[in-house]
Design a protein around this motif. Sequence first.
Motif, mmCIF file in Angstrom:
data_model
loop_
_atom_site.group_PDB
_atom_site.id
_atom_site.type_symbol
_atom_site.label_atom_id
_atom_site.label_comp_id
_atom_site.label_asym_id
_atom_site.label_seq_id
_atom_site.Cartn_x
_atom_site.Cartn_y
_atom_site.Cartn_z
ATOM 1 N N LYS A 68 0.841 -1.201 0.000
ATOM 2 C CA LYS A 68 0.000 0.000 0.000
ATOM 3 C C LYS A 68 0.876 1.251 0.000
ATOM 4 C CE LYS A 68 -3.532 -2.350 2.785
ATOM 5 N NZ LYS A 68 -4.240 -2.341 4.085
ATOM 6 N N GLN A 69 1.922 1.198 0.817
ATOM 7 C CA GLN A 69 2.812 2.345 0.922
ATOM 8 C C GLN A 69 3.559 2.580 -0.383
ATOM 9 O OE1 GLN A 69 4.838 2.262 4.612
ATOM 10 N NE2 GLN A 69 5.982 4.145 4.276
ATOM 11 N N VAL A 70 3.955 1.505 -1.054
ATOM 12 C CA VAL A 70 4.633 1.619 -2.351
ATOM 13 C C VAL A 70 3.736 2.309 -3.365
ATOM 14 C CG1 VAL A 70 5.478 0.291 -4.329
ATOM 15 C CG2 VAL A 70 6.191 -0.328 -2.016
ATOM 16 N N TRP A 71 2.457 1.940 -3.357
ATOM 17 C CA TRP A 71 1.514 2.524 -4.310
ATOM 18 C C TRP A 71 1.292 4.016 -4.038
ATOM 19 C CZ3 TRP A 71 -0.021 1.038 -8.827
ATOM 20 C CH2 TRP A 71 -1.134 1.618 -9.427
ATOM 21 N N ILE A 72 1.172 4.367 -2.764
ATOM 22 C CA ILE A 72 0.994 5.770 -2.390
ATOM 23 C C ILE A 72 2.217 6.588 -2.773
ATOM 24 C CG2 ILE A 72 0.797 7.330 -0.410
ATOM 25 C CD1 ILE A 72 -1.014 5.232 0.898
ATOM 26 N N LYS A 73 3.404 6.038 -2.521
ATOM 27 C CA LYS A 73 4.631 6.763 -2.851
ATOM 28 C C LYS A 73 4.796 6.938 -4.358
ATOM 29 C CE LYS A 73 7.271 5.770 1.324
ATOM 30 N NZ LYS A 73 8.481 5.127 1.906
ATOM 31 N N GLN A 74 4.247 6.005 -5.131
ATOM 32 C CA GLN A 74 4.293 6.156 -6.585
ATOM 33 C C GLN A 74 3.462 7.355 -7.019
ATOM 34 O OE1 GLN A 74 3.571 2.572 -8.800
ATOM 35 N NE2 GLN A 74 3.131 3.658 -10.700
ATOM 36 N N ALA A 75 2.335 7.587 -6.340
ATOM 37 C CA ALA A 75 1.509 8.763 -6.645
ATOM 38 C C ALA A 75 2.228 10.043 -6.232
ATOM 39 C CB ALA A 75 0.164 8.663 -5.930
ATOM 40 N N LEU A 116 2.279 16.194 -2.431
ATOM 41 C CA LEU A 116 1.605 15.156 -1.669
ATOM 42 C C LEU A 116 2.605 14.452 -0.758
ATOM 43 C CD1 LEU A 116 -0.708 13.541 -4.381
ATOM 44 C CD2 LEU A 116 -1.131 15.531 -2.941
ATOM 45 N N SER A 117 2.091 13.759 0.231
ATOM 46 C CA SER A 117 2.945 13.039 1.164
ATOM 47 C C SER A 117 2.212 11.794 1.649
ATOM 48 C CB SER A 117 3.313 13.938 2.349
ATOM 49 O OG SER A 117 4.173 13.266 3.248
ATOM 50 N N CYS A 118 2.962 10.886 2.243
ATOM 51 C CA CYS A 118 2.387 9.664 2.806
ATOM 52 C C CYS A 118 2.446 9.758 4.330
ATOM 53 C CB CYS A 118 3.156 8.435 2.318
ATOM 54 S SG CYS A 118 2.547 6.873 3.000
ATOM 55 N N ASP A 119 1.295 9.719 4.974
ATOM 56 C CA ASP A 119 1.220 9.706 6.431
ATOM 57 C C ASP A 119 0.865 8.298 6.907
ATOM 58 O OD1 ASP A 119 1.952 12.265 6.789
ATOM 59 O OD2 ASP A 119 0.094 12.942 7.743
ATOM 60 N N ILE A 120 1.133 8.032 8.160
ATOM 61 C CA ILE A 120 0.860 6.719 8.743
ATOM 62 C C ILE A 120 0.033 6.890 10.011
ATOM 63 C CG2 ILE A 120 1.855 4.596 9.677
ATOM 64 C CD1 ILE A 120 2.645 4.930 6.836
ATOM 65 N N MET A 121 -1.050 6.124 10.111
ATOM 66 C CA MET A 121 -1.762 6.035 11.389
ATOM 67 C C MET A 121 -1.615 4.608 11.907
ATOM 68 S SD MET A 121 -5.725 6.339 10.174
ATOM 69 C CE MET A 121 -6.338 5.568 8.668
ATOM 70 N N THR A 122 -1.599 4.446 13.227
ATOM 71 C CA THR A 122 -1.321 3.139 13.824
ATOM 72 C C THR A 122 -2.419 2.728 14.806
ATOM 73 O OG1 THR A 122 0.047 4.269 15.471
ATOM 74 C CG2 THR A 122 1.175 3.324 13.563
ATOM 75 N N PRO A 123 -3.581 2.382 14.307
ATOM 76 C CA PRO A 123 -4.632 1.890 15.217
ATOM 77 C C PRO A 123 -4.211 0.554 15.843
ATOM 78 C CG PRO A 123 -5.246 1.510 12.938
ATOM 79 C CD PRO A 123 -3.999 2.342 12.898
ATOM 80 N N HIS A 124 -4.475 0.394 17.123
ATOM 81 C CA HIS A 124 -4.096 -0.859 17.791
ATOM 82 C C HIS A 124 -5.260 -1.492 18.551
ATOM 83 C CE1 HIS A 124 -3.450 2.282 20.820
ATOM 84 N NE2 HIS A 124 -3.679 1.351 21.725
ATOM 85 N N MET A 125 -6.470 -0.999 18.326
ATOM 86 C CA MET A 125 -7.655 -1.609 18.936
ATOM 87 C C MET A 125 -8.697 -1.866 17.853
ATOM 88 S SD MET A 125 -7.930 0.472 22.551
ATOM 89 C CE MET A 125 -8.057 2.081 21.770
ATOM 90 N N PRO A 151 0.081 -2.425 17.333
ATOM 91 C CA PRO A 151 -0.394 -1.388 16.405
ATOM 92 C C PRO A 151 -0.283 -1.860 14.962
ATOM 93 C CG PRO A 151 1.782 -0.838 17.234
ATOM 94 C CD PRO A 151 1.333 -2.039 18.009
ATOM 95 N N VAL A 152 -1.236 -1.438 14.148
ATOM 96 C CA VAL A 152 -1.243 -1.807 12.730
ATOM 97 C C VAL A 152 -0.988 -0.536 11.900
ATOM 98 C CG1 VAL A 152 -2.589 -2.789 10.848
ATOM 99 C CG2 VAL A 152 -2.917 -3.629 13.181
ATOM 100 N N PRO A 153 0.192 -0.405 11.290
ATOM 101 C CA PRO A 153 0.475 0.804 10.503
ATOM 102 C C PRO A 153 -0.371 0.852 9.229
ATOM 103 C CG PRO A 153 2.263 -0.773 10.279
ATOM 104 C CD PRO A 153 1.332 -1.330 11.303
ATOM 105 N N VAL A 154 -1.115 1.942 9.049
ATOM 106 C CA VAL A 154 -1.970 2.115 7.871
ATOM 107 C C VAL A 154 -1.534 3.390 7.140
ATOM 108 C CG1 VAL A 154 -4.320 2.423 7.018
ATOM 109 C CG2 VAL A 154 -3.896 0.977 9.031
ATOM 110 N N PRO A 155 -0.963 3.271 5.940
ATOM 111 C CA PRO A 155 -0.540 4.469 5.201
ATOM 112 C C PRO A 155 -1.718 5.140 4.506
ATOM 113 C CG PRO A 155 -0.034 2.513 3.931
ATOM 114 C CD PRO A 155 -0.636 2.028 5.226
ATOM 115 N N PHE A 156 -1.659 6.435 4.347
ATOM 116 C CA PHE A 156 -2.694 7.155 3.602
ATOM 117 C C PHE A 156 -2.090 8.398 2.956
ATOM 118 C CE2 PHE A 156 -2.776 8.554 7.986
ATOM 119 C CZ PHE A 156 -2.965 9.928 7.935
ATOM 120 N N LEU A 157 -2.723 8.846 1.889
ATOM 121 C CA LEU A 157 -2.227 9.958 1.077
ATOM 122 C C LEU A 157 -2.755 11.286 1.617
ATOM 123 C CD1 LEU A 157 -0.565 10.493 -1.521
ATOM 124 C CD2 LEU A 157 -2.698 10.299 -2.807
ATOM 125 N N VAL A 158 -1.883 12.283 1.725
ATOM 126 C CA VAL A 158 -2.290 13.606 2.206
ATOM 127 C C VAL A 158 -1.689 14.683 1.300
ATOM 128 C CG1 VAL A 158 -2.442 12.855 4.606
ATOM 129 C CG2 VAL A 158 -0.309 13.849 3.775
#
Length: 290
Positions: free
Chosen positions: A43-50, A174-183, A208-215
């Motif tokens: 997922k992170q690779v795809w976001i970074k490609q954008a 654009l940039s790639c941010d990470i959120m880490t929900p753990h519940m 925690p589960v790292p989830v990348p997202f585009l900002v």
Amino acid sequence: MVSPLYKEYQAPSTKPEYAHTGLWFDRFFNRYDESWSLANEDKQVWIKQAIKSQIGKKEHLETFTQRQIALVAQLKGSSQRYTSDWHFITGMGNAHPVENGFSWHPTLAVPYLSGASVKGLVRAWVEMNDEKQSDEAKKARLKSWFGTEDKKDVADQTGDFVFFDALPDEPPLLSCDIMTPHMGKWYSDGDKAKLSDSATIPADWHEPVPVPFLVVKKTAFVFHIAPRSGVKAGELDLVLSALTSALEWLGAGAKTSAGYGYMTEDRRYTQDLKDKQAKLQIEQEKEQAL
């Protein structure tokens, strides 16, 4: 990954140089493996490609912005530019394999805020913070500006103002941010979650589960609002003031509670724009007189 298509119709593995970044990001995802599973790294690779891609073209954005400003000026409306205080996210709830979507302008390939979102933002400010108005006056304002007293109602009239899409006037970064929900189990199971179950109980021992997202990094957006015919003089200024307050105190887009989406008016740009519009109006009046 090989897409389930005939060989001659396989998409390129990387985005072509001049392809629409938004179209590529949304429709040509190719990071699944043969078992159709997907890792967070992919997922992170795809976001970074954008992120590495070209996000809009400066000349196209400048042309579009000038056309919008001219159109809104003819409608006796106003255009204002706002600079984001930090990151901004739009369309995060859109469906996408990376779990968090993104809103791309269909032709200009840049992130944008739809006119409906702008209208909803201004309405939220009026509903929550217009304390000087009585309940009856507030209901009258809501019906006048937006067409209904309650946003759940079916409108039997159009609102007094037209809210246009807000777009950047320069190619944004654009940039790639990470959120880490753990519940995750606690939230995903909803009413079925049990406090007696160690797997669902909200606690610090969960991984925690790292989830990348585009900002969108710090950038500027131009907003346009125009009145319909018959609107009282001065009402437009009140709407623009509500927009400014909403962007400063409520924020636009997603994750505003985490500090995303807050914007401040670029007063120098607004004053320069008013001066240009005044000169243009004088020139048009001279041409009409001749």
